[in-house]
Design a protein around this motif. Structure first.
Motif, PDB file in Angstrom:
ATOM      1  N   ALA A  66     -36.369 -23.823 -44.023  1.00  0.00           N
ATOM      2  CA  ALA A  66     -35.769 -24.798 -45.079  1.00  0.00           C
ATOM      3  C   ALA A  66     -34.600 -25.371 -45.020  1.00  0.00           C
ATOM      4  O   ALA A  66     -33.694 -24.572 -44.598  1.00  0.00           O
ATOM      5  N   THR A  67     -34.366 -26.691 -45.258  1.00  0.00           N
ATOM      6  CA  THR A  67     -33.015 -27.126 -44.938  1.00  0.00           C
ATOM      7  C   THR A  67     -32.591 -27.908 -46.277  1.00  0.00           C
ATOM      8  O   THR A  67     -31.404 -28.377 -46.317  1.00  0.00           O
ATOM      9  N   GLU A  68     -33.320 -27.886 -47.310  1.00  0.00           N
ATOM     10  CA  GLU A  68     -32.668 -28.321 -48.625  1.00  0.00           C
ATOM     11  C   GLU A  68     -33.811 -27.535 -49.672  1.00  0.00           C
ATOM     12  O   GLU A  68     -34.766 -27.436 -49.271  1.00  0.00           O
ATOM     13  N   VAL A  69     -33.137 -27.093 -50.593  1.00  0.00           N
ATOM     14  CA  VAL A  69     -34.060 -26.439 -51.749  1.00  0.00           C
ATOM     15  C   VAL A  69     -33.624 -27.050 -53.032  1.00  0.00           C
ATOM     16  O   VAL A  69     -32.297 -27.132 -53.411  1.00  0.00           O
ATOM     17  N   THR A  70     -34.641 -27.289 -53.873  1.00  0.00           N
ATOM     18  CA  THR A  70     -34.535 -27.900 -55.154  1.00  0.00           C
ATOM     19  C   THR A  70     -35.030 -26.607 -56.040  1.00  0.00           C
ATOM     20  O   THR A  70     -35.969 -26.093 -56.066  1.00  0.00           O
TER      21      THR A  70
END
Length: 484
Positions: free
Chosen positions: A205-209
């Motif tokens: 994961a490189t971005e998490v919402t």
């Protein structure tokens, strides 16, 4: 030679201070929070952007180098244990909070953001991030996503999977893709659900919402002292049976209390064989009515002392003992195994009794601290490795506890993950056909078998191999694992 070639290749994408090959510095990363297993990685890479992370993975693929993702390194199942001939990709430098959007009840985060920082950023807007592992002051969002971490308040609010609506990931072939988004649910196959909790085997994961939760109008917390865990467990079942869903119900037994007192001087009631921490939150009128019912039920089931937090400072003191329990055990034992299993809540008395019997039979001590509301146990098996045979007895008891959990319809893990530590226990829950089916999904994401190899599954097979029992050297030996 492939790692040497990788080190040359990644210099096109990373600065020298983002590449570690010095043996002494590599040892910093030889284990995660489960120090029982240690492997020194061949190389450590510290990307600072999603694009750098993708480039690093592509380089690993090009040179056939296995890779393991790591966040803060607080995991307790060996999920971030390095590969001796592989790259450790550390995401701790991707730590920007890109957006806090109260109008959407969302926050967009890089994976190195510390769990507690999310709530600190959201609180001025009237929101917070609900999943709260005990290590929330240091654990990272990327690691939480990998392990589907829970926390004390998962009884009411659920686990990480219930609060992640979208991720950007680097796939095991180095492609940047998005799963989900800001919407509550995306159409099609639930690839996001497959990714959360996949322990780094399906990508990085490189971005998490994440979903933000509105701050409750009222929070009330009590601490109830009982003569033993059986009475505390009965009180827990009675509270849930009465239709009350607390934000949290946590239990500690006498040994866990002793450890917490030695470490943080939390001042729990003297002579308690067990304590319950019960927290309610929500609309003021509802909380007040339910709180009175909880207090009455605790007294009815034998609580000899009840303390109600008068303010946030006293509430924090109640929680300080519970949150420190794992580390605190080091004050009363030179070595210990942190276990993690789940049982139906109604089975608490029988299971706790059996754990006590196991401890006595094998001459070890077990401290119990757990999420009583949802039956997620965290028995801490204490031993002294310097005493011949104690480590082996502790391992036996630890495995037997998981057997008991499965026998009662539970699971071998609730929130710590399988990693390398519990891979051998997975067949206690699943048939070989089940495991082969899971491998098909893993192979769809990672046909080369380079993403966190040797984790989760007990008999790791390269994608495309005929299903069956593994033959040849032990896969842990192949990965260079030193078992202490």
């Amino acid at each position: 030679m492939s790692v040497d070639a990788l080190a040359v290749a990644v210099r096109q994408h990373l600065r020298p201070d983002q590449i570690i090959t010095d043996r002494a510095r590599l040892r910093t990363y030889e284990c995660d929070g489960l120090a029982h297993y240690r492997v020194v990685p061949a190389i450590v890479l510290l990307p600072r952007t999603a694009e750098e992370c993708a480039a690093v993975v592509r380089a690993c693929v090009a040179h056939g180098v296995p890779f393991v993702a790591r966040g803060s390194g607080t995991g307790l199942s060996g999920g971030a244990l390095p590969h001796a001939d592989g790259a450790l990709i550390v995401t701790s430098q991707l730590r920007a909070i890109r957006e806090v959007a109260p109008q959407d009840e969302r926050a967009v985060l890089e994976p190195g953001v510390i769990n507690l920082q999310v709530s600190k950023a959201a609180t001025p807007h009237g929101y917070y991030y609900a999943p709260d592992p005990s290590s929330q002051q240091i654990c990272s969002i990327g690691g939480n996503v990998a392990e589907n971490s829970g926390g004390a308040h998962c009884l009411k609010y659920g686990f990480t999977a219930n609060h992640v609506t979208g991720v950007q990931i680097v796939t095991p072939d180095g492609e940047l893709v998005r799963l989900g988004g800001r919407a509550p649910d995306a159409p099609g196959y639930d690839l996001l659900g497959a990714f959360v909790g996949s322990e780094g085997t399906l990508g990085i994961a490189t971005e998490v919402t994440v979903r933000l939760v509105r701050l409750p109008e009222t929070v009330r917390t009590l601490l109830a002292a009982f003569t033993g865990p059986d009475a505390a467990g009965a009180a827990t079942s009675a509270i849930i049976a009465a239709g009350v869903v607390p934000a949290a119900v946590e239990m500690m037994d006498a040994l866990a209390i002793e450890a917490a007192e030695a470490a943080v001087h939390c001042g729990y009631p003297a002579g308690a064989g067990a304590v319950l921490i019960v927290e309610l939150d929500g609309p003021a009128a509802e909380v007040e009515a339910q709180f009175a019912a909880v207090e009455e039920l605790c007294r009815a089931h034998g609580a000899f002392e009840i303390r109600i937090a008068a303010d946030d400072a006293e509430r924090a003191l109640f929680w300080k003992g519970r949150k420190s329990a794992f580390a605190a055990v080091g004050r009363i034992s030179p070595d210990y195994i942190v276990q993690d299993g789940v049982i139906p809540r109604t089975a608490l008395p029988q299971v706790l009794t059996r754990i006590g019997e196991l401890a006595r039979e094998h001459g070890v001590r077990v401290a119990n601290v757990f999420h009583a509301g949802d039956g997620n146990l965290h028995p801490l098996v204490l031993f002294d490795e310097a005493v011949a045979g104690q480590a082996e007895r502790a391992e036996t008891v630890s495995g037997a506890i998981l057997d008991i959990c499965v026998e009662h319809g539970g699971s071998i893990t609730g929130e710590h993950g399988v990693g390398v530590d519990k891979a051998k226990h997975l067949p206690r829950m699943y048939t070989e056909a089940d495991l082969d089916t899971m491998q098909l999904l893993r192979c769809a994401f990672d046909p080369r078998g380079l993403a966190n190899p040797g984790k989760v599954f007990p008999t790791p097979r390269l994608c495309g191999e005929v299903p069956g029992r593994r033959k040849g050297p032990n896969p842990w030996h192949d990965a260079g694992v030193e078992v202490f």
